[in-house]
Design a protein around this motif. Sequence first.
Motif, mmCIF file in Angstrom:
data_model
loop_
_atom_site.group_PDB
_atom_site.id
_atom_site.type_symbol
_atom_site.label_atom_id
_atom_site.label_comp_id
_atom_site.label_asym_id
_atom_site.label_seq_id
_atom_site.Cartn_x
_atom_site.Cartn_y
_atom_site.Cartn_z
ATOM 1 N N GLU A 134 0.838 -1.205 0.000
ATOM 2 C CA GLU A 134 0.000 0.000 0.000
ATOM 3 C C GLU A 134 0.868 1.248 0.000
ATOM 4 O O GLU A 134 0.596 2.215 -0.721
ATOM 5 N N ASN A 135 1.926 1.227 0.791
ATOM 6 C CA ASN A 135 2.846 2.355 0.877
ATOM 7 C C ASN A 135 3.540 2.596 -0.475
ATOM 8 O O ASN A 135 3.620 3.728 -0.956
ATOM 9 N N THR A 138 0.961 3.896 -3.042
ATOM 10 C CA THR A 138 0.630 5.300 -2.801
ATOM 11 C C THR A 138 1.718 6.215 -3.360
ATOM 12 O O THR A 138 1.421 7.228 -4.002
ATOM 13 N N GLN A 142 1.381 8.959 -6.412
ATOM 14 C CA GLN A 142 1.820 10.337 -6.197
ATOM 15 C C GLN A 142 2.808 10.759 -7.295
ATOM 16 O O GLN A 142 2.706 11.851 -7.843
#
Length: 194
Positions: A134-135, A138, A142
């Motif tokens: 997930e990190n 993300t 971005q």
Amino acid sequence: LSVILEAYLEKNALTYIHLSSETLELLNQNFQRVEIRKKDYLIHAGDKELYLYFIESGILRYWILDRHLQEITFAFAFAGEFANSYYSFCKDTKSEFDIQALTDCVIWKVNRNIIFDMFKTSLEINILARVVMENIFTKKIQREIELLKYTIEERYRILIIRDKNMLKEIPLKYLASYLGSTPQSLSRIRKKIF
């Protein structure tokens, strides 16, 4: 490994994830510490990714050859981050890109078969893997938004705020490629800003 992994969780505000002593011991037993010299490769395009890496120290560069056979840098991985050719790793296919050490590195690696076995037997490792992905996802979103929304100068200013280490440690030609610029144009932008 367990100490730097816990530092990773804290750095990324993931302290709500608790890893038991058994899970930490399992990770310590299965990850192998290796030293990689500057300019060495973790994987070449065309090879299958067999490992998941966690970087203790150093910087890795992800790059690909474009249709004009020019190197395009599209990502970096720093100390305290996971790295690998993820699609190749998961799908057991050939990697589309190279991962190369920009500096001397200390890396912890685990074989894909071992990590997949750990996924089957440890709920904590499954949760950790999900949160790590997930990190990473993300950050990827971005970056894509920044590429679409901002000019090269604006993207460079964002890096100044977010990733000062990147600016200090990465040669201009790779940083320019990452931003979608040429070294000459990026040099002019730097002079204008500073």
